[in-house]
Design a protein around this motif. Structure first.
Motif, short mmCIF file in Angstrom:
data_model
loop_
_atom_site.label_atom_id
_atom_site.label_comp_id
_atom_site.label_asym_id
_atom_site.label_seq_id
_atom_site.Cartn_x
_atom_site.Cartn_y
_atom_site.Cartn_z
N GLU A 2 0.84 -1.20 0.00
CA GLU A 2 0.00 0.00 0.00
C GLU A 2 0.87 1.25 0.00
OE1 GLU A 2 -2.88 0.02 3.14
OE2 GLU A 2 -4.04 -1.60 2.26
N ALA A 62 0.38 5.86 -0.11
CA ALA A 62 -0.56 6.97 -0.07
C ALA A 62 0.17 8.29 0.14
CB ALA A 62 -1.59 6.77 1.05
N HIS A 76 -6.62 2.70 3.20
CA HIS A 76 -5.32 2.03 3.20
C HIS A 76 -5.08 1.37 4.56
CE1 HIS A 76 -5.04 5.23 0.15
NE2 HIS A 76 -4.25 4.39 -0.51
#
Length: 201
Positions: A77, A79, A191
């Motif tokens: 992940e 972000a 997330h």
């Protein structure tokens, strides 16, 4: 990979879990024309000593790959992190954006194989892992054996003997606890793995 100590993830089970959750990795090697990279789904063997995959026989990356040193990059992940999540934005304004991410890089030596049994085991294991959560999982045996045999002739097995593995969990560990809590809360819905990493930091 640049990895300050506070971002380093060294737990073998955490590294293996990211690889299992994000199997499509970038296989990077050096060929006659220089660097070459391809997105390839990998699996780590249960003993965590090897990565296994296959490439199309027509893939030019195969040239010189047998016995070569390679880098395999697994991206978990990721972000963008806005400064609005930091208390210092309102207090001093002395903040900048950043990017949080989970990543594993594996280094090793590539070995190629045409062995039909090896290829059969590899594609079966990968298929079972990818289909496991589907309501009606597809199996390799759902296709005619002659068709699968023909398809296997078009691929080459790749096994990476792992010589090094580095994990980087960049999850706001360098921020104060209140900032980490804000990041974890902001990422909790979109997330979850990043949010957990920020919360655990």
């Amino acid at each position: 990979m640049y990895c300050p100590a506070h971002f380093a993830e060294t737990r073998p089970e955490a590294l293996a879990a990211l690889i299992a959750a994000h199997p499509l990795a970038l296989l990077i090697s050096t060929g006659e024309s220089g660097l070459i990279a391809n997105a390839v789904p990998f699996q780590m063997t249960p003993d965590r000593r090897h990565l296994r995959a296959h490439l199309a026989r027509a893939n030019p990356q195969l040239a010189g790959l047998d016995g070569a040193q390679v880098l395999v990059v697994f991206q978990g992940e990721q972000a963008y992190i806005t400064p609005a999540l930091y208390a210092a934005k309102a207090e001093t304004g002395k903040v900048v954006p950043t990017w949080n991410y989970l990543m594993v890089q594996v280094r090793g030596t590539a070995r190629l194989t045409d062995d039909a049994d090896w290829l059969g085991d590899q594609i079966d294991a990968l298929t079972r892992a990818m289909e496991a959560d589907l309501p009606q999982p597809w199996a390799v045996t759902d296709s005619p054996a002659s068709y699968i045999a023909a398809m296997k002739r078009g691929i080459v097995g790749v096994e990476i003997d792992i010589t090094g593995i580095t994990g980087k969990w960049k999850a706001s560990q360098n921020r104060p606890p209140s900032d980490r809590a804000n990041v974890a809360d902001a990422l909790s819905q979109t997330h979850p793995a990043l949010a957990a990493a920020a919360g655990d930091a």
